[in-house]
Design a protein around this motif. Structure first.
Motif, PDB file in Angstrom:
ATOM      1  N   PHE A  87      -0.369  -9.747   1.549  1.00  0.00           N
ATOM      2  CA  PHE A  87       0.682 -10.805   2.805  1.00  0.00           C
ATOM      3  C   PHE A  87      -0.424 -11.463   3.705  1.00  0.00           C
ATOM      4  CE2 PHE A  87       4.194 -10.338   6.120  1.00  0.00           C
ATOM      5  CZ  PHE A  87       5.245 -11.488   5.212  1.00  0.00           C
ATOM      6  N   VAL A  88      -0.012 -11.648   4.339  1.00  0.00           N
ATOM      7  CA  VAL A  88      -0.630 -13.096   5.357  1.00  0.00           C
ATOM      8  C   VAL A  88      -1.448 -11.969   6.727  1.00  0.00           C
ATOM      9  CG1 VAL A  88       0.746 -15.071   5.033  1.00  0.00           C
ATOM     10  CG2 VAL A  88       1.371 -13.008   6.643  1.00  0.00           C
ATOM     11  N   ASN A  89      -2.447 -12.588   7.152  1.00  0.00           N
ATOM     12  CA  ASN A  89      -2.928 -11.805   8.132  1.00  0.00           C
ATOM     13  C   ASN A  89      -3.763  -9.972   7.758  1.00  0.00           C
ATOM     14  OD1 ASN A  89      -2.161 -13.564   9.423  1.00  0.00           O
ATOM     15  ND2 ASN A  89      -1.319 -12.267  10.942  1.00  0.00           N
ATOM     16  N   GLY A  90      -4.251 -10.581   5.799  1.00  0.00           N
ATOM     17  CA  GLY A  90      -5.066  -9.309   5.716  1.00  0.00           C
ATOM     18  C   GLY A  90      -4.138  -8.397   5.606  1.00  0.00           C
ATOM     19  N   ILE A  91      -3.187  -8.090   5.597  1.00  0.00           N
ATOM     20  CA  ILE A  91      -1.548  -7.106   5.409  1.00  0.00           C
ATOM     21  C   ILE A  91      -1.576  -7.056   3.280  1.00  0.00           C
ATOM     22  CG2 ILE A  91       0.238  -6.457   5.637  1.00  0.00           C
ATOM     23  CD1 ILE A  91       0.520  -8.284   7.943  1.00  0.00           C
ATOM     24  N   GLU A  92      -1.853  -5.835   3.424  1.00  0.00           N
ATOM     25  CA  GLU A  92      -1.619  -5.434   1.763  1.00  0.00           C
ATOM     26  C   GLU A  92      -0.488  -4.415   1.955  1.00  0.00           C
ATOM     27  OE1 GLU A  92      -6.489  -6.102  -0.363  1.00  0.00           O
ATOM     28  OE2 GLU A  92      -5.189  -3.894   0.671  1.00  0.00           O
ATOM     29  N   ILE A  93       1.040  -4.829   1.568  1.00  0.00           N
ATOM     30  CA  ILE A  93       1.602  -3.368   0.282  1.00  0.00           C
ATOM     31  C   ILE A  93       1.226  -2.652  -1.058  1.00  0.00           C
ATOM     32  CG2 ILE A  93       3.850  -3.614  -0.447  1.00  0.00           C
ATOM     33  CD1 ILE A  93       3.456  -4.685   2.925  1.00  0.00           C
ATOM     34  N   PRO A  94       1.212  -1.133  -0.466  1.00  0.00           N
ATOM     35  CA  PRO A  94       1.477  -0.529  -1.891  1.00  0.00           C
ATOM     36  C   PRO A  94       2.172  -0.810  -2.663  1.00  0.00           C
ATOM     37  CG  PRO A  94       0.618   0.688   0.205  1.00  0.00           C
ATOM     38  CD  PRO A  94       1.045  -0.243   0.377  1.00  0.00           C
ATOM     39  N   ILE A  95       1.901  -1.107  -4.137  1.00  0.00           N
ATOM     40  CA  ILE A  95       2.776  -1.186  -4.937  1.00  0.00           C
ATOM     41  C   ILE A  95       3.548  -0.166  -5.600  1.00  0.00           C
ATOM     42  CG2 ILE A  95       2.145  -3.403  -5.529  1.00  0.00           C
ATOM     43  CD1 ILE A  95       1.183  -1.849  -8.315  1.00  0.00           C
ATOM     44  N   ASP A  96       5.171   0.174  -6.026  1.00  0.00           N
ATOM     45  CA  ASP A  96       5.871   1.343  -6.458  1.00  0.00           C
ATOM     46  C   ASP A  96       7.267   0.551  -6.848  1.00  0.00           C
ATOM     47  OD1 ASP A  96       4.852   4.143  -5.615  1.00  0.00           O
ATOM     48  OD2 ASP A  96       4.991   2.630  -3.953  1.00  0.00           O
ATOM     49  N   MET A  97       6.935   0.433  -8.453  1.00  0.00           N
ATOM     50  CA  MET A  97       7.606  -0.611  -9.193  1.00  0.00           C
ATOM     51  C   MET A  97       9.113   0.757  -9.014  1.00  0.00           C
ATOM     52  SD  MET A  97       5.054  -3.216 -11.094  1.00  0.00           S
ATOM     53  CE  MET A  97       3.604  -1.248 -11.619  1.00  0.00           C
TER      54      MET A  97
END
Length: 349
Positions: free
Chosen positions: A162-172
């Motif tokens: 995402f923006v500003n260094g934000i990272e979302i763990p993936i769970d598909m």
């Protein structure tokens, strides 16, 4: 693409009336052990955009067989890796949700449940989250966002950026997964139904088992609208939408005795699947939808003030990674919905 990892296979044959293929041993397995019996591409002849029990199956399988579905994204290619917000704002929702299928399962009859083991998911490296112009009335807060907003995610095997260094763990998971309804004619894919459909249950991840009521002979199963991640609530009307491969094993539970979907899952039950520090905002109202709106609005305020996001970015993040929980529904006249965001998705200051 995501390399298939290890996922458990439920002991359904031994414990829950599961009808397995004669060659399938009813033991705990990992996804590395299965063999794909059939593959369905996302070619036009394998895709439909409405629930309709008059659609002929594109494939017929035996219980116990494994099918790998290629699924288009929810907007059927109208938004891509290089798209801008105008592409989303001008996208057509007529039709929406291209579904791969239907697949008929031998022996499935009304009153049964189709047992769908979700074995593996493979994304294609990108996805998108966005909200439509407010005049369309979509999402939880359309009146708050007059203009459309869009974020196109770069995705690897672990996180979406995402923006500003934000990272979302993936769970598909598949946003839409279901059988054909008994009622004749074409039915819109947007609302969920007794036989499944657009449920957007983010816990339907690899290793989970979904039980879908059968209303017509053969069940006529289809899936699509896949998400790389999503907050419980999907508040801006999209999760992280992505084209994807979905691999499932089919079984049957005869005379199931229930008329709406059920599932077995190990989660994720938070945005990161961890019990960890969270920031929460509450919404209090005598109406649960209004309580949900307030919780999300308070979270957007927090993300804007404390995490330097625009309000549109905050709304998108709420849809991708903020979980709504029913905290209290017994103390009339007011109920409480709480929104939670995990602190770990933000870069260390």
């Amino acid at each position: 693409m995501l390399t298939p990892g290890s996922v458990p296979f439920s002991r359904l044959a031994a414990t829950r009336g599961f009808i397995a293929h004669p060659c399938v041993e009813p033991v705990v397995m990992t996804s590395a052990n299965y063999e794909v019996d059939h593959e369905l591409s996302d070619a036009g002849e394998n895709v439909h955009n409405a629930w309709d029990n008059a659609i002929d199956p594109v494939l017929t399988v035996e219980p116990g067989e494994v099918v790998r579905f290629e699924c288009r994204d929810a907007l059927d290619g109208q938004v891509g890796p290089d798209s801008g917000v105008e592409d989303l704002a001008n996208a057509s929702f007529d039709p929406v949700h291209p579904l791969t299928g239907p697949v008929a399962v031998e022996g499935a009859e009304p009153g049964d449940a189709l047992v769908v083991e979700l074995l593996d998911f493979e994304h294609k490296g990108w996805g998108f989250t966005g909200f439509m112009p407010g005049e369309m009335g979509l999402g939880l807060l359309p009146e708050e966002f007059e203009e459309a907003g869009l974020h196109v995610w770069e995705i690897d095997d672990e996180v979406a950026q995402f923006v500003n260094g934000i990272e979302i763990p993936i769970d598909m998971f598949p946003g839409t997964i279901g059988n054909a309804p008994a009622e004749p004619g074409e039915h819109d894919t947007l609302p969920p139904r007794d036989v499944g459909g657009n449920m957007d249950v983010k816990q339907m991840t690899a290793g989970s088992t979904v039980y879908l009521p059968v209303e017509v002979e053969g069940a006529l199963f289809s899936t699509g609208d896949c998400h790389v991640a999503q907050g419980d609530g999907e508040v801006c009307v999209t999760g992280i939408e992505a084209p994807m491969f979905v691999t499932v094993r089919f079984g049957l539970k005869k005379d199931a005795g229930f008329d709406q979907p059920r599932l077995e899952t190990t989660g994720p039950f938070t945005a990161t699947d961890e019990d960890e520090p969270m920031y929460g905002t509450t919404g209090i109202s005598d109406d649960l939808m209004e309580a949900a709106r307030k919780a999300v609005l308070h979270m957007i305020d927090h993300l804007e003030r404390e995490r330097d996001l625009t309000r549109g970015e905050a709304y998108i993040l709420c849809s991708a990674a903020v979980d709504l929980k029913l905290s209290e529904v017994v103390d009339a006249p007011n109920w409480i919905v709480t929104a939670y965001v995990p602190e770990s998705i933000f870069p260390e200051s």
